[in-house]
Design a protein around this motif. Structure first.
Motif, PDB file in Angstrom:
ATOM      1  N   GLY A  35       0.221 -10.177 -20.893  1.00  0.00           N
ATOM      2  CA  GLY A  35       1.643  -9.990 -20.628  1.00  0.00           C
ATOM      3  C   GLY A  35       2.509 -10.253 -21.859  1.00  0.00           C
ATOM      4  O   GLY A  35       2.018 -10.378 -22.987  1.00  0.00           O
ATOM      5  N   ARG A  36       3.788 -10.355 -21.652  1.00  0.00           N
ATOM      6  CA  ARG A  36       4.748 -10.548 -22.739  1.00  0.00           C
ATOM      7  C   ARG A  36       5.048 -12.017 -22.979  1.00  0.00           C
ATOM      8  O   ARG A  36       5.973 -12.355 -23.718  1.00  0.00           O
ATOM      9  CB  ARG A  36       6.053  -9.831 -22.406  1.00  0.00           C
ATOM     10  CG  ARG A  36       5.923  -8.299 -22.292  1.00  0.00           C
ATOM     11  CD  ARG A  36       7.254  -7.690 -21.902  1.00  0.00           C
ATOM     12  NE  ARG A  36       8.293  -8.062 -22.833  1.00  0.00           N
ATOM     13  CZ  ARG A  36       9.592  -8.085 -22.538  1.00  0.00           C
ATOM     14  NH1 ARG A  36       9.995  -7.775 -21.310  1.00  0.00           N
ATOM     15  NH2 ARG A  36      10.475  -8.430 -23.435  1.00  0.00           N
ATOM     16  N   LEU A  37       4.259 -12.886 -22.363  1.00  0.00           N
ATOM     17  CA  LEU A  37       4.551 -14.309 -22.478  1.00  0.00           C
ATOM     18  C   LEU A  37       4.629 -14.797 -23.922  1.00  0.00           C
ATOM     19  O   LEU A  37       5.559 -15.529 -24.274  1.00  0.00           O
ATOM     20  CB  LEU A  37       3.516 -15.118 -21.703  1.00  0.00           C
ATOM     21  CG  LEU A  37       3.742 -16.637 -21.693  1.00  0.00           C
ATOM     22  CD1 LEU A  37       5.085 -16.977 -21.071  1.00  0.00           C
ATOM     23  CD2 LEU A  37       2.610 -17.347 -20.968  1.00  0.00           C
ATOM     24  N   PRO A  38       3.653 -14.426 -24.818  1.00  0.00           N
ATOM     25  CA  PRO A  38       3.760 -14.931 -26.202  1.00  0.00           C
ATOM     26  C   PRO A  38       5.089 -14.594 -26.859  1.00  0.00           C
ATOM     27  O   PRO A  38       5.723 -15.445 -27.479  1.00  0.00           O
ATOM     28  CB  PRO A  38       2.589 -14.245 -26.910  1.00  0.00           C
ATOM     29  CG  PRO A  38       1.592 -13.995 -25.822  1.00  0.00           C
ATOM     30  CD  PRO A  38       2.418 -13.662 -24.620  1.00  0.00           C
ATOM     31  N   GLU A  64      -4.811 -20.698 -14.387  1.00  0.00           N
ATOM     32  CA  GLU A  64      -5.693 -21.054 -13.276  1.00  0.00           C
ATOM     33  C   GLU A  64      -5.397 -20.207 -12.049  1.00  0.00           C
ATOM     34  O   GLU A  64      -6.316 -19.794 -11.330  1.00  0.00           O
ATOM     35  CB  GLU A  64      -5.538 -22.539 -12.949  1.00  0.00           C
ATOM     36  CG  GLU A  64      -6.066 -23.481 -14.023  1.00  0.00           C
ATOM     37  CD  GLU A  64      -7.546 -23.285 -14.258  1.00  0.00           C
ATOM     38  OE1 GLU A  64      -8.273 -23.012 -13.278  1.00  0.00           O
ATOM     39  OE2 GLU A  64      -7.980 -23.391 -15.422  1.00  0.00           O
ATOM     40  N   LYS A  65      -4.124 -19.947 -11.788  1.00  0.00           N
ATOM     41  CA  LYS A  65      -3.762 -19.103 -10.642  1.00  0.00           C
ATOM     42  C   LYS A  65      -4.272 -17.683 -10.842  1.00  0.00           C
ATOM     43  O   LYS A  65      -4.749 -17.026  -9.898  1.00  0.00           O
ATOM     44  CB  LYS A  65      -2.247 -19.098 -10.454  1.00  0.00           C
ATOM     45  CG  LYS A  65      -1.785 -18.313  -9.228  1.00  0.00           C
ATOM     46  CD  LYS A  65      -0.291 -18.349  -9.082  1.00  0.00           C
ATOM     47  CE  LYS A  65       0.144 -17.587  -7.830  1.00  0.00           C
ATOM     48  NZ  LYS A  65      -0.342 -16.191  -7.803  1.00  0.00           N
ATOM     49  N   THR A  66      -4.166 -17.191 -12.077  1.00  0.00           N
ATOM     50  CA  THR A  66      -4.658 -15.841 -12.366  1.00  0.00           C
ATOM     51  C   THR A  66      -6.169 -15.767 -12.171  1.00  0.00           C
ATOM     52  O   THR A  66      -6.695 -14.779 -11.631  1.00  0.00           O
ATOM     53  CB  THR A  66      -4.284 -15.449 -13.805  1.00  0.00           C
ATOM     54  OG1 THR A  66      -2.879 -15.591 -13.992  1.00  0.00           O
ATOM     55  CG2 THR A  66      -4.663 -14.004 -14.098  1.00  0.00           C
ATOM     56  N   GLN A  96       3.927 -29.667 -24.693  1.00  0.00           N
ATOM     57  CA  GLN A  96       2.859 -30.016 -23.761  1.00  0.00           C
ATOM     58  C   GLN A  96       3.188 -29.535 -22.363  1.00  0.00           C
ATOM     59  O   GLN A  96       2.302 -29.057 -21.633  1.00  0.00           O
ATOM     60  CB  GLN A  96       2.647 -31.535 -23.768  1.00  0.00           C
ATOM     61  CG  GLN A  96       1.412 -31.992 -23.011  1.00  0.00           C
ATOM     62  CD  GLN A  96       0.130 -31.427 -23.579  1.00  0.00           C
ATOM     63  OE1 GLN A  96      -0.016 -31.302 -24.792  1.00  0.00           O
ATOM     64  NE2 GLN A  96      -0.793 -31.050 -22.711  1.00  0.00           N
ATOM     65  N   ASN A  97       4.443 -29.632 -21.966  1.00  0.00           N
ATOM     66  CA  ASN A  97       4.869 -29.125 -20.651  1.00  0.00           C
ATOM     67  C   ASN A  97       4.663 -27.619 -20.559  1.00  0.00           C
ATOM     68  O   ASN A  97       4.212 -27.104 -19.521  1.00  0.00           O
ATOM     69  CB  ASN A  97       6.339 -29.463 -20.395  1.00  0.00           C
ATOM     70  CG  ASN A  97       6.552 -30.946 -20.158  1.00  0.00           C
ATOM     71  OD1 ASN A  97       5.632 -31.657 -19.772  1.00  0.00           O
ATOM     72  ND2 ASN A  97       7.761 -31.424 -20.405  1.00  0.00           N
ATOM     73  N   VAL A  98       5.012 -26.919 -21.646  1.00  0.00           N
ATOM     74  CA  VAL A  98       4.819 -25.463 -21.667  1.00  0.00           C
ATOM     75  C   VAL A  98       3.328 -25.144 -21.565  1.00  0.00           C
ATOM     76  O   VAL A  98       2.915 -24.221 -20.844  1.00  0.00           O
ATOM     77  CB  VAL A  98       5.422 -24.861 -22.951  1.00  0.00           C
ATOM     78  CG1 VAL A  98       5.067 -23.383 -23.067  1.00  0.00           C
ATOM     79  CG2 VAL A  98       6.939 -25.027 -22.955  1.00  0.00           C
ATOM     80  N   ILE A  99       2.509 -25.919 -22.297  1.00  0.00           N
ATOM     81  CA  ILE A  99       1.058 -25.699 -22.253  1.00  0.00           C
ATOM     82  C   ILE A  99       0.534 -25.906 -20.834  1.00  0.00           C
ATOM     83  O   ILE A  99      -0.275 -25.102 -20.327  1.00  0.00           O
ATOM     84  CB  ILE A  99       0.349 -26.646 -23.240  1.00  0.00           C
ATOM     85  CG1 ILE A  99       0.667 -26.241 -24.689  1.00  0.00           C
ATOM     86  CG2 ILE A  99      -1.163 -26.638 -23.020  1.00  0.00           C
ATOM     87  CD1 ILE A  99       0.165 -27.228 -25.723  1.00  0.00           C
ATOM     88  N   GLU A 100       0.976 -26.987 -20.188  1.00  0.00           N
ATOM     89  CA  GLU A 100       0.538 -27.260 -18.829  1.00  0.00           C
ATOM     90  C   GLU A 100       0.979 -26.148 -17.880  1.00  0.00           C
ATOM     91  O   GLU A 100       0.237 -25.763 -16.968  1.00  0.00           O
ATOM     92  CB  GLU A 100       1.084 -28.615 -18.353  1.00  0.00           C
ATOM     93  CG  GLU A 100       0.537 -29.815 -19.114  1.00  0.00           C
ATOM     94  CD  GLU A 100      -0.970 -29.920 -19.006  1.00  0.00           C
ATOM     95  OE1 GLU A 100      -1.500 -29.589 -17.918  1.00  0.00           O
ATOM     96  OE2 GLU A 100      -1.613 -30.317 -19.990  1.00  0.00           O
ATOM     97  N   MET A 101       2.199 -25.638 -18.088  1.00  0.00           N
ATOM     98  CA  MET A 101       2.692 -24.553 -17.252  1.00  0.00           C
ATOM     99  C   MET A 101       1.835 -23.302 -17.449  1.00  0.00           C
ATOM    100  O   MET A 101       1.437 -22.626 -16.486  1.00  0.00           O
ATOM    101  CB  MET A 101       4.152 -24.247 -17.599  1.00  0.00           C
ATOM    102  CG  MET A 101       4.757 -23.106 -16.789  1.00  0.00           C
ATOM    103  SD  MET A 101       6.400 -22.657 -17.382  1.00  0.00           S
ATOM    104  CE  MET A 101       6.006 -21.928 -18.970  1.00  0.00           C
TER     105      MET A 101
END
Length: 294
Positions: free
Chosen positions: A259-262, A180-182, A169-174
């Motif tokens: 990006g490479r996030l996944p 949102e910033k993007t 959940q923390n990762v999801i929120e991050m």
């Protein structure tokens, strides 16, 4: 260590020998009693006759099963069915009759069947006591420990599962925050482009307004009656400022580049180590005997 051979020998022998215990009087019916005075094995009918005969009425008669040690003296040989067992052969671990001693056990160390019975019975009792006082309590305790381990393992799994879900959940929120910033960056770029478009539009509107003003003035002079002013030379640079058109631009928002996030999340998310399975030492498990017997 307690030996098992004596137990097997006597148990198997008794099961075979008792098959041949028949009444010594009628030699037909199975013996239920034995006379300690004669001695002899008796069925129900012959026992009644035995008690009323003058010569045998005072004999001591007992029922099979009243004293196991006494019964041993009235077992028949499995090889010589009409012979009672007399001795126990130590080297062969076998009860024998006198014929057996002569034919097969000559020179062997033999002893009384009653002493062998007592020794084997004591060994059996020792093993029974070991089962009752040590092995059964120990195995029962170990089984109970496995139940406790099962409960503890499930409890650990539940705790770790909650930790994983909280972390997820923390990762999801991050990721949501980054998203949102993007999106906000996208809106900022959109606003910047719109601002520049508005500035260019304002400049063009001013030019158009001025051109219309000049065009109306010229149109009025063309349509009106010519006067002396009509022949006044026109400003040669009347349209000079319009000859250079304002710079205009095309605006394009670039598509979102994944990006490479996944892949980074998959690699760097975290992992569980393999289940730890550690054998309990025999020293630890054997202490249960002392705990149970205190």
């Amino acid at each position: 260590m307690v030996e098992y051979q004596h137990m097997d020998t006597l148990t198997s022998y008794q099961s075979r020998a008792q098959h041949f215990v028949e009444c010594d009087e009628c030699e037909d019916d199975p013996a239920i009693f034995f006379c300690k005075t004669c001695p002899g094995n008796l069925c129900e009918k012959c026992k009644s006759q035995h008690k009323i005969r003058k010569i045998t009425k005072n004999h001591e008669i007992k029922e099979f099963g009243t004293d196991n040690e006494e019964l041993v003296d009235f077992l028949y040989c499995s090889d010589h069915k009409t012979k009672r067992i007399e001795c126990y052969c130590d080297p062969c671990k076998k009860p024998v009759c006198t014929d057996c001693i002569v034919l097969f056990h000559n020179g062997h160390v033999v002893r009384t069947i009653s002493s062998a019975y007592k020794e084997i019975k004591e060994e059996m009792q020792t093993q029974k006591d070991a089962i009752d006082q040590y092995f059964l309590p120990k195995y029962t305790w170990l089984l109970g420990r496995e139940a406790e381990k099962r409960s503890e393992l499930k409890k650990q799994a539940n705790i770790i599962q909650k930790e994983i879900r909280a972390y997820t959940q923390n990762v999801i929120e991050m990721v949501k925050s980054i998203g949102e910033k993007t999106v906000q960056d996208l809106h900022d770029q959109e606003k910047n482009g719109l601002r520049q478009i508005n500035e260019t539009s304002d400049e063009l509107r001013k030019k158009i307004s001025k051109l219309k003003e000049i065009e109306e003035n010229l149109s009025g002079q063309i349509k009106g009656n010519p006067g002396m002013q009509f022949f006044t030379p026109m400003n040669s640079n009347l349209l000079g400022e319009f000859e250079t058109f304002p710079k205009t631009f095309n605006y394009k928002l670039h598509t979102f580049q994944v990006g490479r996030l996944p892949s980074l999340v998959a690699v760097n998310y975290g992992a569980l180590a393999d289940l730890s399975i550690v054998q309990v030492s025999q020293t630890d498990t054997c202490t249960i005997y002392n705990v149970l017997t205190v």
